[in-house]
Design an enzyme around this catalytic site. Structure first.
Site, mmCIF file in Angstrom:
data_model
loop_
_atom_site.group_PDB
_atom_site.id
_atom_site.type_symbol
_atom_site.label_atom_id
_atom_site.label_comp_id
_atom_site.label_asym_id
_atom_site.label_seq_id
_atom_site.Cartn_x
_atom_site.Cartn_y
_atom_site.Cartn_z
ATOM 1 N N HIS A 50 0.806 -1.226 0.000
ATOM 2 C CA HIS A 50 0.000 0.000 0.000
ATOM 3 C C HIS A 50 0.834 1.269 0.000
ATOM 4 O O HIS A 50 0.321 2.355 -0.225
ATOM 5 C CB HIS A 50 -0.931 -0.003 1.218
ATOM 6 N N ASP B 123 3.242 9.523 -1.225
ATOM 7 C CA ASP B 123 2.094 8.736 -0.761
ATOM 8 C C ASP B 123 1.884 7.591 -1.749
ATOM 9 O O ASP B 123 1.989 7.806 -2.963
ATOM 10 C CB ASP B 123 0.838 9.638 -0.742
HETATM 11 C C1 GDG Z 1 -1.934 3.690 3.168
HETATM 12 C C2 GDG Z 1 -1.012 4.464 2.230
HETATM 13 C C3 GDG Z 1 -2.810 4.419 0.511
HETATM 14 C C4 GDG Z 1 -8.617 10.403 7.922
HETATM 15 N N1 GDG Z 1 -9.006 11.177 8.921
HETATM 16 C C5 GDG Z 1 -10.141 10.655 9.404
HETATM 17 C C6 GDG Z 1 -10.455 9.536 8.677
HETATM 18 N N2 GDG Z 1 -9.490 9.390 7.743
HETATM 19 C C7 GDG Z 1 -9.468 8.327 6.721
HETATM 20 C C8 GDG Z 1 -9.653 8.907 5.347
HETATM 21 C C9 GDG Z 1 -9.042 7.821 4.489
HETATM 22 C C10 GDG Z 1 -7.961 7.225 5.367
HETATM 23 O O1 GDG Z 1 -8.219 7.667 6.702
HETATM 24 C C11 GDG Z 1 -6.564 7.718 4.970
HETATM 25 O O2 GDG Z 1 -6.222 7.074 3.801
HETATM 26 P P1 GDG Z 1 -4.883 7.389 2.975
HETATM 27 O O3 GDG Z 1 -4.933 6.719 1.706
HETATM 28 O O4 GDG Z 1 -4.796 8.849 2.874
HETATM 29 O O5 GDG Z 1 -3.667 6.937 3.906
HETATM 30 P P2 GDG Z 1 -3.147 5.652 4.836
HETATM 31 O O6 GDG Z 1 -4.230 5.190 5.736
HETATM 32 O O7 GDG Z 1 -1.920 6.111 5.489
HETATM 33 O O8 GDG Z 1 -2.870 4.469 3.879
HETATM 34 C C12 GDG Z 1 -1.820 5.301 1.257
HETATM 35 C C13 GDG Z 1 -3.626 3.572 1.473
HETATM 36 O O9 GDG Z 1 -2.769 2.827 2.315
HETATM 37 C C14 GDG Z 1 -4.503 2.577 0.724
HETATM 38 O O10 GDG Z 1 -3.744 1.705 -0.040
HETATM 39 O O11 GDG Z 1 -3.676 5.259 -0.227
HETATM 40 O O12 GDG Z 1 -0.949 5.919 0.328
HETATM 41 O O13 GDG Z 1 -0.150 5.290 2.992
HETATM 42 O O14 GDG Z 1 -9.966 6.834 4.189
HETATM 43 O O15 GDG Z 1 -10.995 9.148 5.138
HETATM 44 N N3 GDG Z 1 -11.565 8.789 8.890
HETATM 45 C C15 GDG Z 1 -12.385 9.181 9.878
HETATM 46 N N4 GDG Z 1 -12.101 10.243 10.662
HETATM 47 C C16 GDG Z 1 -11.029 11.005 10.473
HETATM 48 O O16 GDG Z 1 -10.798 11.964 11.213
HETATM 49 N N5 GDG Z 1 -13.501 8.463 10.106
#
Ligand code: GDG
Length: 744
Positions: free
Chosen positions: A166, A373
């Protein structure tokens, strides 16, 4: 995906959070993107999800947890506090995470962390092996479990294993600094399909594999022993419909209205991420500060809501980041605030999903500007929440998502000056342009959603497994080998066509080092001296070398792919119809390339020229070879010449010459009741195609081939030839009639 197959999903964390309240355990669903996407898989049939339940569980409670989770189709891997410190926070988050996100100076190399990483990967393997069978599909997730595919492959060789990472896979130049780089790559080679978000990650991985473990690849397939490992890009996404519907809900609409009132109907900019240096929080604040400096007329009219979700705050780098972030937020607010306005509303906590949805909906601009990212799902969630299609996404070119969302306003997060201008541009973007861009991005994200991602990955895994099964049915096993031995024994007139390099001897860096050894000479002698046999060496080498090495044996030979040939006891003869008038010009071009490329050299044969790059720096040789081919392509087409691409060699020769045409000379002058042809190169494909239907044709290696069978290496060819040499003896020891029946 075959519906009967059970899928075992494996990730570091299970999609639940366990908490304890007065001795009572409570299980709460985790709402992460992965949980939603894979929820559609693991809740089907008898599928299971295996991983750490997210808390240290006392020994006395483990059975209870196991039972409770079983009902949810979850299987726990329990970790001790020490393992969480060393494997998870240590190796995963302090070594791999920074390195893979291009922060090599933040990486800690600690052998104790590494030991724990190995142990915990083994612990996961042990748990999986308790439930897995060879008919399952095992889908492993992320950088915490890089060693796991091979640990399972060792124990269940036939099982289908997919791995998805990821986070980014860094360029070889970054990855190479890791002391345990080789072990990690080899750990991953146990998978059948290795998935990343972007093509860049795929490229980096294949390059690291070829440079660090010398693993060859054809396009996006790595050749690992006798297995093929497919490496491909599968950009992850979100449950589009869910975010779309959330935005539609009354609750989100109410929250949106309240939010707009709270910020006095100012233009709203949002940023949402976990506290992490990879997310570009500091650069973003700098760009926002610069924007406020440059546009005093917009002060009081714009609000940035910055939501930062707490994460890893007992790791030193994260503590430092938090301090720096807080300092900058107060500096900006202190500097620009007025009595009725504050430029940044900063929240260091998690919001419930419906509030998140309202934020997405209300925002005029979303700043998604990580320094690096893997994908970034926030950018996609923002797009899915924009029911009115108004709003601008400012997206970092360093996020995997930027490859798909080309209609976003793309920024380089390090270029804070351009970034500040882009914020201004976004706030002033005409509505019709906002809509045009948003519609295009919504089309992409709604089509390529999380369900499409799961399907693509699983379909690929099924396809790769099917190809492997088809291939393995053609690999010569002891029983097929024995049958070939018996057919040989009953042959009265046999033709044996053998390529030389890569088939009878291994490849050498020095072309002339591939001298035949005693074992090989002995076998060839035995075969060639048998009065029932005609043995023909069919090589691309020049005839002088073949004559020196093998001329003393009673065999026929084909040299330079058929430009020269020789019957035993007679002189070498060449094809009279071949000309060499093209030679000087091609030599000249090849020579220019050899002078530009250390390690490259030209091999001169009487009717062909070969440009070798096996001693050239990895990558540079392929690049030069492509340039060379492009340069001479036009020259050869109208001169009756052809270009052959071999293993690190390009050869130019007459179109009239190939091993198949040469072999026909033997086929046409006699009737044989046993024919075998063995070769490893694509030039041997001409031989295979020229053979009659009942001939035994064998390809050495695993490339696509017209041959009916495969052998893995030159060593296996020798084993087969030994079987033929001993066929007489083997058959006299057994009931011949029975054997004949079996062989037919
Ligand atoms: C890894 C990789 C890749 C955020 N704040 C709140 C909240 N979130 C949720 C968002 C989103 C998730 O968290 C963050 O997703 P990302 O993709 O930005 O990042 P990582 O979790 O670090 O993920 C990344 C991912 O894996 C998938 O393969 O995209 O590059 O680093 O869904 O909405 N959710 C809630 N409250 C918050 O305050 N409920």
């Amino acid at each position: 995906m075959n519906p009967e197959k059970r899928v075992l999903i494996v990730s570091n964390r299970l999609p639940v959070k366990i908490s304890e309240n007065e001795g009572e355990l409570a299980y709460q669903n985790s709402e992460g993107g992965l949980a939603t996407g894979l929820g559609s898989v693991y809740k089907q049939g008898t599928n299971v999800w295996i991983g750490w339940p997210g808390a240290v569980i006392e020994d006395g409670q483990k059975d209870q947890v196991r039972e409770d989770l079983k009902e949810l189709r979850l299987h726990p891997v329990f970790l001790t506090q020490q393992e969480i410190n060393d494997f998870y926070e240590g190796f995963s988050n302090e070594t791999l995470w920074p390195l893979f996100h291009y922060f090599p100076t933040y990486s800690t190399y600690n052998p104790q962390y590494w030991e724990s990483y190995k142990e915990v990967n083994q612990k996961f393997a042990d748990e999986i092996l308790k439930v897995a069978t060879k008919d399952d599909v095992i889908w492993i997730h992320d950088y915490q479990l890089l060693l796991l595919p091979e640990l399972i492959r060792k124990e269940i060789p036939e099982v289908s294993i997919g791995f998805f990472q990821h986070i980014p896979f860094p360029s070889y130049e970054i990855f190479r600094s890791l002391p345990w780089r080789k072990e990690l790559l080899q750990g991953l080679y146990g998978a059948d399909v290795i998935g990343f978000h972007t093509y860049d990650d795929v490229r980096h991985f294949i390059s690291a594999a070829s440079r660090i473990t010398n693993t060859n690849s054809i396009a996006n397939e790595l050749i690992v022993g006798d297995r093929r490992v497919t490496v491909d890009a599968f950009p992850i996404s979100i449950d589009y419909k869910k975010y779309n519907e959330l935005a539609e809900s009354q609750q989100a609409k109410r929250n949106e209205r309240k939010l707009k009132q709270l910020i006095n109907h100012n233009k709203l900019i949002i940023s949402i991420d976990r506290l992490d240096y990879s997310k570009g929080i500091i650069h973003r604040l700098e760009a926002y500060q610069l924007f406020l400096e440059k546009h005093p007329e917009l002060r009081g009219k714009v609000t940035l809501i910055q939501l930062v979700v707490p994460s890893r705050d007992n790791v030193q780098k994260y503590k430092e980041l938090k301090e720096e972030m807080n300092r900058m937020v107060s500096e900006i607010n202190g500097r620009f605030s007025t009595l009725g306005w504050q430029p940044i509303q900063h929240f260091y906590r998690s919001f419930p999903l419906h509030l998140l949805s309202a934020l997405y909906k209300a925002a005029d601009v979303a700043l998604v500007t990580p320094m690096r990212d893997g994908m970034n799902l926030v950018s996609k969630e923002y797009i899915a929440s924009k029911l009115d299609q108004k709003g601008v996404l400012i997206l970092s070119e360093m996020a995997g998502a930027s490859r798909e969302l080309s209609d976003a306003v793309i920024v380089n997060p390090y270029d804070i000056w351009d970034f500040a201008d882009k914020i201004y541009q976004a706030l002033n973007m005409p509505e019709d342009e906002q809509k045009r861009r948003m519609v295009a991005m919504q089309q992409t994200v709604s089509k390529f959603d999380i369900f499409n991602w799961v399907k693509n990955f699983m379909d690929k895994l099924t396809e790769v497994k099917a190809n492997q099964t088809a291939l393995s049915a053609r690999i010569i096993n002891p029983s097929i080998q024995q049958k070939i031995g018996i057919r040989y024994f009953y042959g009265m007139k046999r033709l044996i066509l053998l390529d030389y390099d890569g088939t009878l001897v291994p490849f050498h860096k020095q072309v002339n080092a591939a001298v035949p050894d005693e074992e090989l000479l002995g076998m060839l002698k035995t075969l060639a001296e048998d009065p029932h046999n005609t043995v023909v060496i069919t090589s691309g080498r020049d005839y002088h070398t073949l004559d020196n090495w093998l001329g003393h044996l009673p065999m026929d030979m084909i040299a330079e792919h058929g430009a020269w040939y020789k019957d035993h006891g007679k002189p070498w003869r060449s094809r009279r119809d071949l000309t060499n008038d093209w030679r000087q010009e091609i030599y000249h071009v090849m020579d220019i390339y050899s002078r530009r490329t250390p390690g490259a050299f030209i091999e001169e044969k009487s009717y062909s020229l070969a440009w070798h790059y096996r001693r050239v720096e990895e990558g540079l040789g392929t690049l030069r070879a492509h340039e060379l081919m492009a340069d001479i392509k036009h020259f050869i087409s109208d001169r009756g010449l052809q270009m052959l691409q071999g293993d690190k060699v390009i050869e130019i020769k007459s179109i009239a010459v190939n091993k198949g045409k040469a072999a026909k000379r033997w086929l046409e002058r006699d009737q044989y009741d046993f024919i075998i042809a063995i070769g490893d190169d694509h030039t041997d494909e001409d031989t295979f195609k020229a053979m009659p239907e009942d001939a035994i044709t064998i390809k050495v290696g695993t490339n696509i081939s017209a041959a009916s069978y495969f052998l893995k290496s030159y060593e296996d060819v020798r084993k087969l030839l030994k079987e033929l040499c001993n066929a007489e003896e083997a058959a006299t020891n057994q009931d011949k009639d029975m054997l004949l029946k079996e062989a037919s």
